[in-house]
Motif scaffolding. Structure first.
Motif, mmCIF file in Angstrom:
data_model
loop_
_atom_site.group_PDB
_atom_site.id
_atom_site.type_symbol
_atom_site.label_atom_id
_atom_site.label_comp_id
_atom_site.label_asym_id
_atom_site.label_seq_id
_atom_site.Cartn_x
_atom_site.Cartn_y
_atom_site.Cartn_z
ATOM 1 N N VAL A 153 37.572 55.383 40.691
ATOM 2 C CA VAL A 153 37.818 54.207 39.980
ATOM 3 C C VAL A 153 39.205 53.471 39.884
ATOM 4 O O VAL A 153 39.212 52.404 40.053
ATOM 5 N N ALA A 154 40.060 54.507 39.689
ATOM 6 C CA ALA A 154 41.479 54.313 39.607
ATOM 7 C C ALA A 154 42.167 53.020 40.347
ATOM 8 O O ALA A 154 42.633 52.033 40.191
ATOM 9 N N PRO A 155 42.073 53.226 41.803
ATOM 10 C CA PRO A 155 42.532 52.560 42.975
ATOM 11 C C PRO A 155 42.016 50.982 42.464
ATOM 12 O O PRO A 155 42.520 49.936 42.767
ATOM 13 N N LEU A 156 40.444 50.861 42.362
ATOM 14 C CA LEU A 156 40.197 49.878 42.169
ATOM 15 C C LEU A 156 40.405 48.887 40.896
ATOM 16 O O LEU A 156 40.468 47.693 40.960
ATOM 17 N N LEU A 157 40.417 49.748 39.888
ATOM 18 C CA LEU A 157 41.299 49.187 38.679
ATOM 19 C C LEU A 157 42.465 48.419 39.017
ATOM 20 O O LEU A 157 43.044 47.468 38.566
ATOM 21 N N MET A 158 43.265 49.200 39.716
ATOM 22 C CA MET A 158 44.819 48.894 39.861
ATOM 23 C C MET A 158 44.602 47.654 40.818
ATOM 24 O O MET A 158 45.725 46.833 40.710
ATOM 25 N N ASN A 159 43.939 47.677 41.716
ATOM 26 C CA ASN A 159 43.559 46.516 42.484
ATOM 27 C C ASN A 159 43.286 45.092 41.789
ATOM 28 O O ASN A 159 43.654 44.047 42.056
ATOM 29 N N GLN A 160 42.503 45.417 40.808
ATOM 30 C CA GLN A 160 41.898 44.430 39.943
ATOM 31 C C GLN A 160 43.199 43.884 38.945
ATOM 32 O O GLN A 160 43.335 42.565 38.999
ATOM 33 N N MET A 161 44.022 44.875 38.762
ATOM 34 C CA MET A 161 45.267 44.292 37.734
ATOM 35 C C MET A 161 45.967 43.587 38.796
ATOM 36 O O MET A 161 46.838 42.794 38.370
ATOM 37 N N LYS A 162 46.507 43.925 40.029
ATOM 38 C CA LYS A 162 47.194 43.523 40.785
ATOM 39 C C LYS A 162 46.701 42.079 41.217
ATOM 40 O O LYS A 162 47.671 41.175 41.003
ATOM 41 N N ALA A 163 45.682 41.774 41.229
ATOM 42 C CA ALA A 163 44.724 40.304 41.529
ATOM 43 C C ALA A 163 45.238 39.314 40.169
ATOM 44 O O ALA A 163 45.788 38.355 40.235
ATOM 45 N N LEU A 164 45.238 40.088 39.053
ATOM 46 C CA LEU A 164 45.201 39.458 37.755
ATOM 47 C C LEU A 164 46.609 39.045 37.618
ATOM 48 O O LEU A 164 47.058 37.987 37.280
#
Length: 364
Positions: free
Chosen positions: A198-209
Motif C-alpha cells: 500500500v505505501a508505494p501506491l499512497l506515495m505515488n498518489q501524494m506525488k501526483a497531488l
C-alpha cells in the motif's frame, strides 16, 4: 519509479504581494458577454431537459460548473451527493459529468473556459470523496473517461491527480486519504506485507497531488475562486494522505527486517522519500484559503483543523530530524533482511537427529 517530490512555489509573488491582490480584473464588456452567454446556455439546457426525470440533476451540474467567477455552490454539490448515494443514480450522474467535461472543452459552448473545466473536475472530485463508496468504485471502473478539456493545462494537472486517486482505489479497494474523515485509519490494522504494498501506491498518489500546482490560475479574477476551491480540495486530500503515509512508515520502521530482500530495499528507499515529505506538505498547506466563498464545508477545514494538522506536520519533521540517521538505520535493517536470505540453512537428516537424542553408553 522516481519518487522525487517537486518544490511547490510560495503563494506570494516575488515582491511579497498576495496572489489575490495581483489578480487581473475582468472588464465590464467581458463580464456582460460572459453573463449573456451563460444565460443563453441555460435557456438551451432548459429547452432540452425541462420536464424530464433527471432535470434537477442536470441543473445541479450546470449551475455548479457554469462559466462564472464563483466556486461551486454547496447546495448543488449536496444534491449530487445525495443522488449518488442511490446506486440507480450513480451511473446517471457519472454520464452527466463526463458529458459536461466534453462540453466545457468545446469552443462553441460558452462555458468553454478555464474556470468551467476546473469546476467540472472539482465537482467530480467532491462526488468521489463523498461518504458512499458506490460512486468512487464506479468512477474507478471508468477512470479513462476522466479527460480534461482541450487547452486547459490547469484542468489537465488536476485530472492527472484524480485519475491517480482512482488508480490507487482500484488497487487497494480503499480510499486511504479519507480515513481520517469517515473512520479511524486502517493502516495500523494491516499486516506488514500489506503495508509494503500500500505505501508505494499512497506515495505515488501524494506525488501526483504535489505536482498539481494550480496557483497560476489565481492570477486571473475569472478563475481565482474556482482554482482556490480546487486547491482546498487537494489540501484536504493531502492531509489524509500524509496521515496514512506516516502510519505506514511507522510500521515499516518496526518490521522492515522481516520483509523479503527486494521488498525491504523498496521500503528503505521509500522511507528516504518520506523524510523529505513534511516540507512539501507544509508548503501545500500554505496554499489553503479559508475564505467562506472558496472553502468546502468540512470539519477538517477550519482554523483549528489547520493549526492541528500543521502541528502534526511539524512533529513529523522533528521526528525525522531528531535522529538524522533514521534513514540509514532503515537501510541497515533492509540489509539485515538481504543478508539473512543469503545465509545457508543448516539441514539435518532424521537419522542424525535421532542419533543426537540417544543417551550415550556409560563408560565400561
Amino acid at each position: 519509479a522516481n519518487l522525487c517530490f517537486p518544490v511547490i512555489a510560495s503563494p506570494l509573488l516575488r515582491n511579497g504581494t498576495s496572489l489575490r491582490g495581483a489578480t487581473m480584473a475582468e472588464s465590464m464588456t467581458d463580464h456582460l458577454k460572459r453573463r449573456a452567454a451563460v444565460i443563453a446556455e441555460r435557456v438551451e439546457l432548459e429547452l432540452t431537459v425541462a420536464g424530464t426525470e433527471y432535470a434537477p440533476l442536470e441543473r445541479a451540474i450546470f449551475k455548479s460548473t457554469k462559466n462564472n467567477t464563483k466556486a461551486p455552490k454547496e447546495k448543488h454539490i449536496v444534491m449530487l451527493q445525495r443522488s449518488i448515494a442511490d446506486g440507480e443514480f450513480s451511473k446517471t450522474v457519472l454520464k452527466m459529468l463526463v458529458r459536461r467535461l466534453k462540453e466545457v472543452g468545446q469552443e462553441r459552448i460558452s462555458s468553454g473556459s478555464l474556470a468551467a473545466g476546473i469546476k467540472s473536475i472539482s465537482v467530480w472530485h467532491r462526488c468521489v470523496n463523498s461518504g458512499d463508496k458506490t460512486f468512487i468504485s464506479l468512477s474507478a471502473q471508468y477512470a479513462h473517461l476522466l479527460e480534461p478539456p482541450q487547452g486547459n493545462a490547469l484542468a489537465a494537472m488536476y485530472c492527472t491527480y484524480v485519475r491517480e486517486l482512482l488508480k490507487v482505489f482500484t488497487a487497494t479497494k480503499c480510499a486511504y486519504h479519507r480515513d481520517t474523515v469517515f473512520e479511524a485509519s486502517r493502516i495500523p490494522r494491516l499486516e506488514l506485507s500489506q503495508v509494503s504494498t500500500v505505501a508505494p501506491l499512497l506515495m505515488n498518489q501524494m506525488k501526483a497531488l504535489l505536482r498539481c500546482d494550480l496557483q497560476g490560475g489565481l492570477m486571473d479574477a475569472k478563475t481565482r475562486c474556482s482554482v482556490h476551491y480546487a486547491i482546498n480540495l487537494l489540501v484536504l486530500d493531502g492531509m489524509g494522505l500524509f496521515y496514512a503515509i506516516d502510519a505506514c512508515m511507522d510500521k515499516v520502521c518496526d518490521g522492515i527486517s522481516a520483509l523479503d530482500p527486494e521488498r525491504a530495499k523498496v521500503m528503505a528507499s521509500l522511507y528516504d522519500k518520506y523524510t523529505k515529505l513534511p516540507g512539501h506538505v507544509a508548503s501545500l498547506l500554505k496554499q489553503a484559503c479559508l475564505d467562506a466563498d472558496v472553502a468546502p464545508p468540512s470539519a477538517r477545514f477550519d482554523n483549528k483543523a489547520m493549526r492541528d494538522f500543521s502541528a502534526f506536520v511539524d512533529s513529523v519533521q522533528a521526528k525525522v530530524k531528531r535522529d538524522d540517521k533514521t534513514s540509514e538505520a532503515v537501510k541497515a535493517l533492509a540489509d539485515v533482511s538481504v543478508q539473512a536470505s543469503r545465509e545457508p540453512v543448516a539441514t539435518f537428516s532424521l537419522e542424525e537427529i535421532e542419533a543426537d537424542q540417544k543417551p550415550s553408553a556409560p563408560p565400561g
